[in-house]
Design a protein around this motif. Structure first.
Motif, mmCIF file in Angstrom:
data_model
loop_
_atom_site.group_PDB
_atom_site.id
_atom_site.type_symbol
_atom_site.label_atom_id
_atom_site.label_comp_id
_atom_site.label_asym_id
_atom_site.label_seq_id
_atom_site.Cartn_x
_atom_site.Cartn_y
_atom_site.Cartn_z
ATOM 1 N N VAL A 12 -4.654 -65.036 -11.956
ATOM 2 C CA VAL A 12 -3.423 -64.443 -11.459
ATOM 3 C C VAL A 12 -2.344 -64.596 -12.526
ATOM 4 O O VAL A 12 -2.391 -65.512 -13.338
ATOM 5 N N GLN A 13 -1.405 -63.686 -12.515
ATOM 6 C CA GLN A 13 -0.290 -63.791 -13.451
ATOM 7 C C GLN A 13 0.726 -64.816 -12.964
ATOM 8 O O GLN A 13 0.842 -65.073 -11.754
ATOM 9 N N GLY A 16 2.606 -65.254 -9.433
ATOM 10 C CA GLY A 16 1.767 -64.726 -8.368
ATOM 11 C C GLY A 16 1.336 -65.794 -7.381
ATOM 12 O O GLY A 16 1.755 -66.954 -7.451
ATOM 13 N N SER A 17 0.469 -65.375 -6.466
ATOM 14 C CA SER A 17 0.015 -66.267 -5.390
ATOM 15 C C SER A 17 -1.501 -66.214 -5.257
ATOM 16 O O SER A 17 -2.140 -65.205 -5.570
ATOM 17 N N LEU A 18 -2.042 -67.310 -4.786
ATOM 18 C CA LEU A 18 -3.449 -67.413 -4.413
ATOM 19 C C LEU A 18 -3.556 -68.304 -3.184
ATOM 20 O O LEU A 18 -2.708 -69.176 -2.966
ATOM 21 N N ARG A 19 -4.607 -68.080 -2.432
ATOM 22 C CA ARG A 19 -4.868 -68.934 -1.276
ATOM 23 C C ARG A 19 -6.280 -69.471 -1.374
ATOM 24 O O ARG A 19 -7.243 -68.703 -1.409
ATOM 25 N N LEU A 20 -6.389 -70.776 -1.418
ATOM 26 C CA LEU A 20 -7.691 -71.437 -1.445
ATOM 27 C C LEU A 20 -8.064 -71.876 -0.035
ATOM 28 O O LEU A 20 -7.203 -72.240 0.761
ATOM 29 N N SER A 21 -9.343 -71.850 0.248
ATOM 30 C CA SER A 21 -9.826 -72.378 1.515
ATOM 31 C C SER A 21 -10.996 -73.319 1.265
ATOM 32 O O SER A 21 -11.696 -73.207 0.256
ATOM 33 N N ALA A 84 4.359 -68.769 -6.444
ATOM 34 C CA ALA A 84 5.120 -69.000 -7.683
ATOM 35 C C ALA A 84 4.285 -69.778 -8.692
ATOM 36 O O ALA A 84 4.749 -70.765 -9.272
ATOM 37 N N LEU A 85 3.069 -69.323 -8.889
ATOM 38 C CA LEU A 85 2.148 -70.057 -9.771
ATOM 39 C C LEU A 85 2.631 -70.050 -11.210
ATOM 40 O O LEU A 85 3.231 -69.069 -11.691
ATOM 41 N N THR A 117 -6.816 -69.795 -12.619
ATOM 42 C CA THR A 117 -6.266 -69.540 -13.946
ATOM 43 C C THR A 117 -4.996 -68.714 -13.795
ATOM 44 O O THR A 117 -5.022 -67.649 -13.177
ATOM 45 N N VAL A 118 -3.907 -69.223 -14.357
ATOM 46 C CA VAL A 118 -2.618 -68.538 -14.282
ATOM 47 C C VAL A 118 -2.229 -68.118 -15.688
ATOM 48 O O VAL A 118 -2.052 -68.960 -16.572
#
Length: 120
Positions: A12-13, A16-21, A84-85, A117-118
């Motif tokens: 992700v840039q 950006g956002s990500l959601r881990l589970s 806000a990665l 990876t950001v």
């Protein structure tokens, strides 16, 4: 034993956002605390977020205000919402759980890890 299966990592840039589970399955009596750790290349593994079975939360200072952790006790699943990665969030993220077996032993379990990876 407990199996922890993680998902949701990726590229992700910055900003950006990500959601881990992370879902826990197996033969156990109760899952206590569940946590997210991360390990960046060349660095030690560090605790990112913890959530107890009754919903108490602790977050590392580096992620406060950006990451949230939540839990579904019915599904024994936790989530890490990462907003806000930053490039410095780049790491392998590991799920960890402490669980009580049917013989009342408290054991620790780890997931296989998922890469976040950001890019800047």
């Amino acid at each position: 034993q407990v199996q922890l299966v993680e998902s949701g990592g990726g590229l992700v840039q910055a900003g950006g956002s990500l959601r881990l589970s992370c879902s826990a399955s197996g033969n156990f009596f109760h899952v206590n605390d569940m946590d997210w750790y991360r390990q960046a290349a060349g660095k030690q593994r560090e605790l990112v977020a913890t959530i107890s079975s009754d919903g108490r939360i602790n977050l590392a200072d580096s992620v406060k205000g950006r990451f949230t952790i939540s839990r579904d006790n019915v599904e024994n699943t936790i989530y890490l919402q990462m907003n806000a990665l930053k490039p410095e969030d780049t790491a392998v993220y590991y799920c960890h759980a402490s669980a009580v077996t049917h013989s009342y032993r408290l054991l620790q379990f780890w997931g296989q890890g998922t890469q976040v990876t950001v890019s800047s």
